[in-house]
Design an enzyme around this catalytic site. Structure first.
Site, PDB file in Angstrom:
ATOM      1  N   LYS A 178       4.010   0.609  10.579  1.00 40.68           N
ATOM      2  CA  LYS A 178       4.111   1.774   9.703  1.00 40.68           C
ATOM      3  C   LYS A 178       3.509   3.007  10.370  1.00 40.68           C
ATOM      4  O   LYS A 178       3.987   4.128  10.176  1.00 40.68           O
ATOM      5  CB  LYS A 178       3.420   1.479   8.376  1.00 40.68           C
ATOM      6  CG  LYS A 178       3.909   2.358   7.227  1.00 40.68           C
ATOM      7  CD  LYS A 178       3.160   2.070   5.940  1.00 40.68           C
ATOM      8  CE  LYS A 178       3.474   0.724   5.370  1.00 40.68           C
ATOM      9  NZ  LYS A 178       2.810   0.520   4.047  1.00 40.68           N
ATOM     10  N   ARG A 226       6.033 -12.966   9.893  1.00 38.58           N
ATOM     11  CA  ARG A 226       6.560 -11.617   9.683  1.00 38.58           C
ATOM     12  C   ARG A 226       7.985 -11.517  10.209  1.00 38.58           C
ATOM     13  O   ARG A 226       8.437 -12.334  11.011  1.00 38.58           O
ATOM     14  CB  ARG A 226       5.700 -10.587  10.416  1.00 38.58           C
ATOM     15  CG  ARG A 226       4.281 -10.499   9.929  1.00 38.58           C
ATOM     16  CD  ARG A 226       3.496  -9.464  10.710  1.00 38.58           C
ATOM     17  NE  ARG A 226       4.017  -8.123  10.514  1.00 38.58           N
ATOM     18  CZ  ARG A 226       3.473  -7.022  11.022  1.00 38.58           C
ATOM     19  NH1 ARG A 226       2.385  -7.118  11.788  1.00 38.58           N
ATOM     20  NH2 ARG A 226       3.982  -5.839  10.794  1.00 38.58           N
ATOM     21  N   GLU A 257       0.863  -1.175   0.000  1.00 39.56           N
ATOM     22  CA  GLU A 257       0.000   0.000   0.000  1.00 39.56           C
ATOM     23  C   GLU A 257       0.903   1.229   0.000  1.00 39.56           C
ATOM     24  O   GLU A 257       1.799   1.331   0.856  1.00 39.56           O
ATOM     25  CB  GLU A 257      -0.920   0.020   1.226  1.00 39.56           C
ATOM     26  CG  GLU A 257      -1.876   1.201   1.219  1.00 39.56           C
ATOM     27  CD  GLU A 257      -2.782   1.262   2.442  1.00 39.56           C
ATOM     28  OE1 GLU A 257      -3.570   2.218   2.524  1.00 39.56           O
ATOM     29  OE2 GLU A 257      -2.688   0.368   3.299  1.00 39.56           O
TER      30      GLU A 257
END
Length: 564
Positions: A282, A272, A42
């Site tokens: 983020k 992750r 994104e």
């Protein structure tokens, strides 16, 4: 037969579980033997080393098995996205050494996604809800208690269609309406309890401008985008495991609408990347930037790819680190020291060896002729003969590190002290004066050290083999070096796992994460070095010129020390 079994077992061990799944699908002829992956960031921030792990998997598995990996920006939330982030992601992926097959955007599919939503409304599978987000969240229930139906759940199709069209107008008020899929409010998977699939956003989109005012949610756009592009393996991280049934459900509906059942993407999840003394959120990283707690997204303390590049990490060292920790189904916290070890190992093969003095004190060679200089040869990299050599000037007055001298030496001190000998790198053996070893200022700080040199011991001469107990010291000619600013970077946070700490993450920042040294000296040879060049300051660590460095004001960033 036994030899073949051993070979197959060894090959299986060398593959990650994701790669093993892909290999099995290809051998079974699924999707016509076709392999297509994608990396779907994104564009709402700069990518970090956690994203780099996904990049290595998405691009790496396609490369390994002869497939293609596309890049797709999931740009469904214009209020947080922009071209700045798109450009940075494109650059960072290329810097890491990967090439995408095709470049796509989720916004390429807005028309198709809208058509699917309209079809769902007509099929009685979606409805417009005018409750607040708080009411919807409360209504969803808990993992052990079923949700309750929205009062708008059974709206007539025609009313839903009219309101959905109204959502996509400039007059629509953000938060006043959403479109929800009508699935199962009692499903134990909370994601199935009539998820929101469209919401109103009145911020212009970085690609489509003001054409749209209602935008699809990530869960609604993601699987369909994979489907539209022909993705065979949708590889993502473990937090998407509970989303997988919803991913499959929306693909089912798309197949039903288009009356196609011969293909579907397969979603596979891996762990992750988490590293000690940093955060991968983020949102938190953006807060650090916005609140100026760091000096931008590319601050060398940040775990962003651009920050690591500015710090002097090589792309290969990041890829080697990711390869070394592997891919599993279990989340883990990786030691920052493992990343630093990977960086050292790679830079040792690449870095040019130079001299820099960070805490200087003057050294005068009293028996070296005044005004005389000589050019000595320094090897650029003993690990790679092809890197060649450069010249460094020797003279009567030198700079050495203040820590390399001790007026009253401890017994095990093997550097310069009254009556003791050391070798100067690429130069001579010197002996510190016993009668008058140094001068001091009024505060007792050493200002000048005095020594004599043995002219028969220059590196390369037979006398250079003379054995001494002292260490080899680096140095610079005081009249043939350049002033420099050196920035010493340390861990961004002072606690090992800031994400697990209940305190505000801002309180956990390491106050010693940046130390700036203003009065340093470096070789003249470094005047033309550029950001991204790999250097080893001998006996100190690995460094790189900062992007702010100029020939008039040299600035170097410490990448990592020589030892952990």
């Amino acid at each position: 037969m036994e030899e073949k079994i051993i070979t197959e077992n060894e090959e299986k061990r060398s593959l990650s579980f994701v790669e093993q799944f892909v290999k099995e699908d290809l051998e079974a002829g699924k999707n016509g033997g076709r392999l297509q992956t994608r990396f779907p960031p994104e564009p709402n921030g700069y990518i970090h080393i956690g994203h780099a792990k996904a990049i290595c998997m998405d691009f790496g598995v396609a490369e390994k098995f002869g497939g293609v990996c596309n890049l797709r920006f999931d740009d469904t939330n214009p209020s947080k996205e922009g071209t700045e982030y798109v450009d940075s992601i494109l650059h960072d992926i290329q810097w890491l050494g990967f090439k995408w097959g095709n470049l796509y955007y989720a916004s390429d599919y807005f028309e198709k996604l809208w058509d699917l939503a309209v079809w769902m409304i007509k099929q009685g599978l979606a409805y417009v809800d005018e409750q607040t987000s708080e009411q919807i969240a409360e209504q969803k229930g808990t993992p052990t208690q079923p949700g309750t139906a929205s009062p708008f759940r059974d709206r007539p199709v025609e009313e839903n269609l009219r309101l959905f069209e109204q959502m996509n107008t400039p007059e629509a008020v953000e938060g006043s309406m959403v479109l929800r899929a009508k699935l199962d409010m009692a499903n134990p998977n909370m994601h199935f309890r009539d998820p929101v699939i469209y919401r109103i956003i009145q911020t212009p989109h970085h690609r489509t401008g003001t054409k749209w005012h209602a935008y699809p949610m990530y869960d609604f756009a993601h699987g369909q985008s994979d489907y539209f592009e022909g993705v065979t393996h949708s590889i993502c991280t473990l937090e998407f495991v509970p989303h997988r049934p919803l991913y499959d459900k929306f693909v089912d509906l798309l197949q039903e609408k288009d009356q196609q059942t011969d293909y579907r993407p397969r979603q596979i999840e891996f762990n992750r990347l988490n590293i000690t003394y940093t955060v991968m959120s983020k949102r938190k990283l953006k807060a650090l930037v916005d609140e100026k707690l760091v000096n931008g997204w590319d601050d060398p303390r940040m775990p962003t790819v651009c920050g690591m590049r500015r710090r002097g990490y090589s792309a290969q060292s990041i890829r080697n680190f990711i390869d070394s920790i592997g891919y599993t189904k279990f989340d883990a916290l990786n030691d920052f020291a493992l990343l630093e070890a990977a960086v050292r190992d790679d830079l040792n093969k690449k870095a040019c060896r130079v001299s820099a003095v960070l805490n200087p004190v003057k050294l005068i060679i009293t028996n070296y002729p005044e005004g005389q200089t000589e050019e000595l040869t320094a090897v650029n990299n003993p690990e790679n003969e092809a890197d060649g050599t450069h010249q460094i000037t020797f003279s009567r007055e030198l700079w050495i590190e203040r820590d390399d001298f001790m007026e009253v030496a401890e017994k095990k001190f093997q550097r310069l002290a009254p009556g003791k000998e050391v070798r100067l790198k690429n130069a001579y053996i010197i002996k510190c004066d016993e009668e008058h070893p140094c001068d001091k200022d009024a505060e007792g700080n050493v200002t000048t050290i005095y020594a004599t040199y043995d002219p028969e011991t220059r590196s390369g001469l037979p006398g250079a083999d003379r054995k001494i107990k002292g260490k080899t010291l680096h140095w610079l000619s005081a009249g043939h070096c350049l002033p420099a600013e050196v920035r010493l970077y340390d861990k961004l946070f002072s606690v090992e796992n800031p994400s697990a700490d209940d305190r505000d993450f801002r309180e956990l920042l390491n106050p010693q994460s940046l130390t700036i040294l203003k009065n340093c000296y470096v070789e003249e040879y470094l005047k033309e070095k550029k950001a991204g060049d790999f250097l080893q300051f001998q006996r100190i660590g690995y460094f790189t010129p900062d992007i702010e460095s100029t020939p008039e004001h040299l600035v170097f960033n410490r990448t990592v020390g020589l030892r952990s």
